[in-house]
Design a protein around this motif. Structure first.
Motif, PDB file in Angstrom:
ATOM      1  N   PHE A  37      28.377  23.159  37.404  1.00 33.75           N
ATOM      2  CA  PHE A  37      27.087  23.234  38.106  1.00 33.75           C
ATOM      3  C   PHE A  37      26.053  22.310  37.474  1.00 33.75           C
ATOM      4  O   PHE A  37      25.315  21.612  38.174  1.00 33.75           O
ATOM      5  CB  PHE A  37      26.575  24.683  38.128  1.00 33.75           C
ATOM      6  N   ALA A  38      26.022  22.300  36.138  1.00 35.95           N
ATOM      7  CA  ALA A  38      25.032  21.464  35.443  1.00 35.95           C
ATOM      8  C   ALA A  38      25.262  19.982  35.758  1.00 35.95           C
ATOM      9  O   ALA A  38      24.306  19.234  36.020  1.00 35.95           O
ATOM     10  CB  ALA A  38      25.111  21.706  33.940  1.00 35.95           C
ATOM     11  N   LEU A  39      26.519  19.554  35.765  1.00 36.91           N
ATOM     12  CA  LEU A  39      26.817  18.144  36.039  1.00 36.91           C
ATOM     13  C   LEU A  39      26.579  17.814  37.510  1.00 36.91           C
ATOM     14  O   LEU A  39      26.119  16.715  37.836  1.00 36.91           O
ATOM     15  CB  LEU A  39      28.259  17.816  35.636  1.00 36.91           C
ATOM     16  N   ALA A  76      35.116  16.030  40.700  1.00 37.27           N
ATOM     17  CA  ALA A  76      34.141  15.189  41.414  1.00 37.27           C
ATOM     18  C   ALA A  76      32.791  15.117  40.707  1.00 37.27           C
ATOM     19  O   ALA A  76      32.028  14.161  40.920  1.00 37.27           O
ATOM     20  CB  ALA A  76      33.953  15.716  42.839  1.00 37.27           C
ATOM     21  N   VAL A  77      32.479  16.091  39.863  1.00 35.73           N
ATOM     22  CA  VAL A  77      31.171  16.081  39.184  1.00 35.73           C
ATOM     23  C   VAL A  77      31.161  15.164  37.962  1.00 35.73           C
ATOM     24  O   VAL A  77      30.108  14.920  37.376  1.00 35.73           O
ATOM     25  CB  VAL A  77      30.736  17.513  38.759  1.00 35.73           C
ATOM     26  N   LEU A  78      32.324  14.673  37.551  1.00 31.29           N
ATOM     27  CA  LEU A  78      32.433  13.839  36.343  1.00 31.29           C
ATOM     28  C   LEU A  78      32.251  12.371  36.724  1.00 31.29           C
ATOM     29  O   LEU A  78      33.135  11.771  37.341  1.00 31.29           O
ATOM     30  CB  LEU A  78      33.801  14.038  35.688  1.00 31.29           C
ATOM     31  N   LEU A  79      31.102  11.805  36.374  1.00 28.98           N
ATOM     32  CA  LEU A  79      30.820  10.428  36.790  1.00 28.98           C
ATOM     33  C   LEU A  79      30.489   9.484  35.647  1.00 28.98           C
ATOM     34  O   LEU A  79      30.935   8.338  35.641  1.00 28.98           O
ATOM     35  CB  LEU A  79      29.647  10.420  37.796  1.00 28.98           C
ATOM     36  N   GLU A  81      29.759   8.301  31.395  1.00 32.82           N
ATOM     37  CA  GLU A  81      30.374   8.443  30.080  1.00 32.82           C
ATOM     38  C   GLU A  81      29.888   9.717  29.397  1.00 32.82           C
ATOM     39  O   GLU A  81      30.659  10.414  28.737  1.00 32.82           O
ATOM     40  CB  GLU A  81      30.049   7.202  29.228  1.00 32.82           C
ATOM     41  N   ASN A  82      28.587  10.023  29.579  1.00 29.41           N
ATOM     42  CA  ASN A  82      28.040  11.258  28.987  1.00 29.41           C
ATOM     43  C   ASN A  82      28.709  12.505  29.556  1.00 29.41           C
ATOM     44  O   ASN A  82      28.854  13.502  28.851  1.00 29.41           O
ATOM     45  CB  ASN A  82      26.526  11.351  29.215  1.00 29.41           C
ATOM     46  N   ASP A  83      29.077  12.472  30.839  1.00 26.13           N
ATOM     47  CA  ASP A  83      29.763  13.634  31.438  1.00 26.13           C
ATOM     48  C   ASP A  83      31.087  13.881  30.710  1.00 26.13           C
ATOM     49  O   ASP A  83      31.432  15.025  30.388  1.00 26.13           O
ATOM     50  CB  ASP A  83      30.063  13.396  32.928  1.00 26.13           C
ATOM     51  N   PHE A  84      31.835  12.804  30.449  1.00 28.20           N
ATOM     52  CA  PHE A  84      33.135  12.959  29.772  1.00 28.20           C
ATOM     53  C   PHE A  84      32.935  13.365  28.313  1.00 28.20           C
ATOM     54  O   PHE A  84      33.734  14.133  27.768  1.00 28.20           O
ATOM     55  CB  PHE A  84      33.964  11.671  29.911  1.00 28.20           C
ATOM     56  N   TYR A  85      31.858  12.879  27.711  1.00 22.40           N
ATOM     57  CA  TYR A  85      31.533  13.297  26.340  1.00 22.40           C
ATOM     58  C   TYR A  85      31.197  14.799  26.323  1.00 22.40           C
ATOM     59  O   TYR A  85      31.739  15.558  25.504  1.00 22.40           O
ATOM     60  CB  TYR A  85      30.338  12.492  25.803  1.00 22.40           C
ATOM     61  N   ASP A  86      30.329  15.233  27.222  1.00 20.85           N
ATOM     62  CA  ASP A  86      29.910  16.649  27.241  1.00 20.85           C
ATOM     63  C   ASP A  86      31.112  17.561  27.511  1.00 20.85           C
ATOM     64  O   ASP A  86      31.251  18.625  26.894  1.00 20.85           O
ATOM     65  CB  ASP A  86      28.835  16.877  28.321  1.00 20.85           C
TER      66      ASP A  86
END
Ligand code: ADE
Ligand code: ZN
Length: 345
Positions: A37-39, A76-79, A81-86
């Protein structure tokens, strides 16, 4: 109790601090609904759920494909570099609390590149988190790139091409997604090329697929480890071969329960595997979807099968001896397991 513990609570405490490695973890499968949800909000991506509770309620699967449909949708919410880090950092922090000292993580680049996310974005975020975990907690790691087996071998070859500039950070290749109808031999050439590049090889086999797929993973792909491998038990000659060769199986009890590979944890084959001399390990697979991280998997199966202290120690030892760590590092972890055992008589 004859299992070596004063009580089930005592056994849970022993498991909680037992040093261990996780060898079968899809990083995209650690995406908790809260982070989803956050992403989604951060990236302005619409998701077909109105609450975290609604997401969790949707996680009722009757087989592997049921799960995969939702798993690919969640990505689908992973877009960025920070998303993959988090995503990766949240998983590593969570398993640091489970006494995990080393992880070997799968990622599915094709689940991202087909949505227009660059390979470098995915690997950049994941490796930044792996480096942070090494620096903060001394947690070591290896990264394994999986090919989606429902796609063609040509697409796997193109993915391996994209990985070439990043091979310093990729330790091995794996094979995941829909097993039935997509036998290991479909990927013989791309696995041979990965081997020639010096990569380790693993493959999901015998999760839903027949023992013949496990034979193919061994004989055609030449894998270093089998992911799942449950259905090997249907073939005594295969069991004898896996045991004699010391082949590691990365077993995932709560995944098997949620995907209806077993009806009940009491019927889980883990103890049978150990009794047959198989080098089984315990792992979480996709913990956000299957209801528990690695310690929950250990506890679930230990309670259901009344696993003994010696069996739990064997599982923890197997997680390091089956890892891709060098011998000296494996040895240090085995000594830490012995120390934990001595400190908890
Ligand atoms: N991808 C993520 N989890 C998987 C599993 N358990 N089997 C096959 N593919 C997967
Ligand atoms: Zn898996």
């Amino acid at each position: 109790m004859s299992n070596g513990f004063a009580s089930a609570a005592d056994r849970r405490e022993f498991i909680a601090g037992l040093p261990k490695a996780e060898l079968h973890l899809h990083i995209e499968g650690s995406l908790e609904p809260e982070l989803m949800f956050a992403l989604a909000e951060r990236n302005g991506v619409a998701i077909p759920f109105s609450s975290v509770e609604e997401v969790r309620a949707a996680y009722a699967f009757s087989n592997l494909q049921d799960f995969l449909d939702i798993y690919y949708q969640g990505m689908a919410v992973l877009l960025t570099e920070n998303d993959f880090y988090d995503l990766t950092m949240a998983y590593l922090a969570r398993v640091h609390a489970d006494a995990v000292r080393h992880v070997e993580i799968f990622f599915d680049p094709q689940g991202h590149t087909e949505r227009g996310v660059a390979f470098a974005t995915v690997i950049g975020g994941i490796t930044r988190a792996l480096d942070a975990a090494q620096a903060q907690w001394g947690m070591s790691s290896r990264l394994i790139m999986c090919f989606l087996r429902h796609l063609s071998e040509a697409e796997a070859e193109a993915t391996l091409d994209q990985a070439l500039p990043h091979l310093e950070r990729i330790h091995g290749v794996g094979l995941d997604s829909s097993e039935n109808g997509h036998p290991p031999a479909k990927f013989a050439r791309v696995f041979a090329r990965a081997r020639s590049l010096g990569l380790k090889l693993v493959a999901h086999a015998g999760e839903e697929g027949p023992p013949a797929y496990v034979y193919e993973a061994l004989d055609v792909l030449g894998v270093d480890r089998i992911d799942h491998g449950n259905r090997s038990l249907e073939d005594p000659a295969l069991v004898a071969r896996l045991a004699a060769s010391g082949m590691t199986l990365t077993v995932c009890p709560l995944s098997n329960l949620k995907l209806c590979v077993v009806d009940d944890l009491h019927a889980h084959p883990l103890k049978t595997m150990l009794d047959a001399g198989l080098a089984a390990t315990v792992n979480s697979d996709d913990p956000a979807y299957f209801g528990g991280y690695v310690n929950a998997n250990f506890i679930g199966v230990a309670d259901a099968l009344d696993l003994s202290r010696e069996e739990l120690l064997a599982l923890a030892r197997n997680s390091f001896t089956g890892s891709f760590l060098p011998d000296n590092e494996q040895g240090a972890h085995l000594a830490a397991i012995d120390a934990w055992n001595r400190a908890h008589p």
